[in-house]
Design a protein around this motif. Structure first.
Motif, PDB file in Angstrom:
ATOM      1  N   ALA A 136       0.816  -1.212   0.000  1.00  0.00           N
ATOM      2  CA  ALA A 136       0.000   0.000   0.000  1.00  0.00           C
ATOM      3  C   ALA A 136       0.855   1.270   0.000  1.00  0.00           C
ATOM      4  O   ALA A 136       0.494   2.262  -0.641  1.00  0.00           O
ATOM      5  N   GLU A 137       2.001   1.232   0.659  1.00  0.00           N
ATOM      6  CA  GLU A 137       2.844   2.432   0.729  1.00  0.00           C
ATOM      7  C   GLU A 137       3.783   2.591  -0.461  1.00  0.00           C
ATOM      8  O   GLU A 137       4.488   3.589  -0.571  1.00  0.00           O
ATOM      9  N   ASP A 138       3.800   1.636  -1.398  1.00  0.00           N
ATOM     10  CA  ASP A 138       4.681   1.707  -2.572  1.00  0.00           C
ATOM     11  C   ASP A 138       4.010   2.548  -3.661  1.00  0.00           C
ATOM     12  O   ASP A 138       3.390   2.033  -4.596  1.00  0.00           O
ATOM     13  N   ILE A 139       4.152   3.846  -3.519  1.00  0.00           N
ATOM     14  CA  ILE A 139       3.489   4.789  -4.418  1.00  0.00           C
ATOM     15  C   ILE A 139       3.979   4.622  -5.858  1.00  0.00           C
ATOM     16  O   ILE A 139       3.195   4.676  -6.800  1.00  0.00           O
ATOM     17  N   VAL A 140       5.282   4.387  -6.046  1.00  0.00           N
ATOM     18  CA  VAL A 140       5.823   4.236  -7.399  1.00  0.00           C
ATOM     19  C   VAL A 140       5.193   3.033  -8.097  1.00  0.00           C
ATOM     20  O   VAL A 140       4.723   3.139  -9.234  1.00  0.00           O
ATOM     21  N   ALA A 141       5.151   1.874  -7.436  1.00  0.00           N
ATOM     22  CA  ALA A 141       4.558   0.681  -8.058  1.00  0.00           C
ATOM     23  C   ALA A 141       3.080   0.919  -8.355  1.00  0.00           C
ATOM     24  O   ALA A 141       2.582   0.523  -9.407  1.00  0.00           O
ATOM     25  N   ARG A 142       2.386   1.582  -7.443  1.00  0.00           N
ATOM     26  CA  ARG A 142       0.966   1.878  -7.674  1.00  0.00           C
ATOM     27  C   ARG A 142       0.797   2.800  -8.885  1.00  0.00           C
ATOM     28  O   ARG A 142      -0.116   2.609  -9.688  1.00  0.00           O
ATOM     29  N   GLN A 143       1.694   3.781  -9.037  1.00  0.00           N
ATOM     30  CA  GLN A 143       1.642   4.671 -10.209  1.00  0.00           C
ATOM     31  C   GLN A 143       1.944   3.903 -11.494  1.00  0.00           C
ATOM     32  O   GLN A 143       1.298   4.118 -12.518  1.00  0.00           O
ATOM     33  N   VAL A 144       2.928   3.008 -11.427  1.00  0.00           N
ATOM     34  CA  VAL A 144       3.304   2.240 -12.624  1.00  0.00           C
ATOM     35  C   VAL A 144       2.166   1.312 -13.035  1.00  0.00           C
ATOM     36  O   VAL A 144       1.734   1.319 -14.192  1.00  0.00           O
ATOM     37  N   PHE A 145       1.661   0.511 -12.104  1.00  0.00           N
ATOM     38  CA  PHE A 145       0.595  -0.431 -12.454  1.00  0.00           C
ATOM     39  C   PHE A 145      -0.686   0.307 -12.849  1.00  0.00           C
ATOM     40  O   PHE A 145      -1.334  -0.058 -13.828  1.00  0.00           O
ATOM     41  N   GLY A 146      -1.050   1.326 -12.113  1.00  0.00           N
ATOM     42  CA  GLY A 146      -2.246   2.102 -12.459  1.00  0.00           C
ATOM     43  C   GLY A 146      -2.096   2.791 -13.804  1.00  0.00           C
ATOM     44  O   GLY A 146      -3.005   2.769 -14.634  1.00  0.00           O
ATOM     45  N   GLY A 147      -0.929   3.383 -14.048  1.00  0.00           N
ATOM     46  CA  GLY A 147      -0.683   4.056 -15.320  1.00  0.00           C
ATOM     47  C   GLY A 147      -0.597   3.108 -16.497  1.00  0.00           C
ATOM     48  O   GLY A 147      -0.802   3.501 -17.646  1.00  0.00           O
ATOM     49  N   ALA A 148      -0.278   1.847 -16.216  1.00  0.00           N
ATOM     50  CA  ALA A 148      -0.194   0.832 -17.275  1.00  0.00           C
ATOM     51  C   ALA A 148      -1.579   0.289 -17.633  1.00  0.00           C
ATOM     52  O   ALA A 148      -1.717  -0.486 -18.573  1.00  0.00           O
ATOM     53  N   GLY A 149      -2.606   0.680 -16.875  1.00  0.00           N
ATOM     54  CA  GLY A 149      -3.958   0.228 -17.179  1.00  0.00           C
ATOM     55  C   GLY A 149      -4.515  -0.784 -16.197  1.00  0.00           C
ATOM     56  O   GLY A 149      -5.625  -1.285 -16.380  1.00  0.00           O
ATOM     57  N   MET A 150      -3.769  -1.080 -15.145  1.00  0.00           N
ATOM     58  CA  MET A 150      -4.263  -2.005 -14.128  1.00  0.00           C
ATOM     59  C   MET A 150      -5.017  -1.188 -13.079  1.00  0.00           C
ATOM     60  O   MET A 150      -4.784   0.004 -12.929  1.00  0.00           O
ATOM     61  N   ARG A 151      -5.904  -1.844 -12.353  1.00  0.00           N
ATOM     62  CA  ARG A 151      -6.625  -1.129 -11.302  1.00  0.00           C
ATOM     63  C   ARG A 151      -6.716  -1.987 -10.053  1.00  0.00           C
ATOM     64  O   ARG A 151      -6.699  -3.209 -10.124  1.00  0.00           O
ATOM     65  N   ALA A 152      -6.800  -1.291  -8.930  1.00  0.00           N
ATOM     66  CA  ALA A 152      -6.964  -1.999  -7.661  1.00  0.00           C
ATOM     67  C   ALA A 152      -8.319  -2.692  -7.708  1.00  0.00           C
ATOM     68  O   ALA A 152      -9.317  -2.094  -8.083  1.00  0.00           O
ATOM     69  N   CYS A 153      -8.340  -3.966  -7.363  1.00  0.00           N
ATOM     70  CA  CYS A 153      -9.588  -4.720  -7.517  1.00  0.00           C
ATOM     71  C   CYS A 153     -10.076  -5.341  -6.235  1.00  0.00           C
ATOM     72  O   CYS A 153     -11.125  -5.977  -6.233  1.00  0.00           O
ATOM     73  N   ALA A 154      -9.348  -5.206  -5.167  1.00  0.00           N
ATOM     74  CA  ALA A 154      -9.779  -5.869  -3.938  1.00  0.00           C
ATOM     75  C   ALA A 154      -9.285  -5.099  -2.733  1.00  0.00           C
ATOM     76  O   ALA A 154      -8.334  -4.338  -2.812  1.00  0.00           O
TER      77      ALA A 154
END
Length: 179
Positions: A136-154
């Motif tokens: 949850a605290e890994d902002i960079v990974a969240r930006q990368v995955f979210g920006g790549a088209g993935m979304r939090a699902c759970a």
């Protein structure tokens, strides 16, 4: 995005060259995986040469068996990291997105570009669901995955409230039928 000459699985974007990992990349991969300063999400974390070699064998077998896998990322001919998918060890019938970038190339836009390119390749290759576990605290990974088209699902994972699950799905395409 276009396929590079010489390898049907190589991809060139405006700024990056992505190629399926190969034994010729081993020294770069060993250095990448041994560095604690790497930005990214690789399943094995920091590891030694023997583990990097085992990972390389798994990557090569995945490419051979499934036609998708991990790509090396190069910018202007220089190795800057890895991005791609591996079969998930936790969920059946899906793959896990992973990436890692050397500290000198820490640029979220380049990493996001590589991850979204690898994700699009995996879906085009028939992978229906791609997941990624992210702290949850890994902002960079969240930006990368979210920006790549993935979304939090759970909601956070049971027993691991600090872990989020991201995913991307594409319906399986029916093969054209000739009548």
């Amino acid at each position: 995005m276009e396929a590079a000459m010489g390898c049907r699985n190589s991809i060139r974007t405006a700024r990056l060259q992505l190629d399926p990992v190969s034994w010729t990349d081993l020294e770069d991969v060993v250095r990448l995986k041994a560095s604690a300063g790497v930005t990214g999400r690789l399943a094995g974390g920091v590891c030694n040469r023997a583990l990097s070699e085992q990972d390389m064998m798994t990557d090569l077998m995945t490419w051979g068996r499934e036609g998708v896998g991990m790509f090396t990322i190069r910018q202007q001919g220089h190795f800057i990291g890895l991005a791609g998918v591996q079969p998930s060890a936790t969920l059946p019938d899906c793959h896990e997105m992973q990436f890692a970038v050397v500290p000198q190339a820490h640029d979220t836009t380049l990493t996001r570009e590589a991850a979204s390119t690898a994700l699009a390749f995996a879906h085009a290759g028939g992978v229906e669901r791609v997941i990624a576990y992210v702290r949850a605290e890994d902002i960079v990974a969240r930006q990368v995955f979210g920006g790549a088209g993935m979304r939090a699902c759970a909601a956070p994972q049971a027993g691991r409230p600090d872990i989020l699950l991201y995913h991307s799905t594409r319906p399986r395409m029916e093969r054209a039928r000739l009548h």
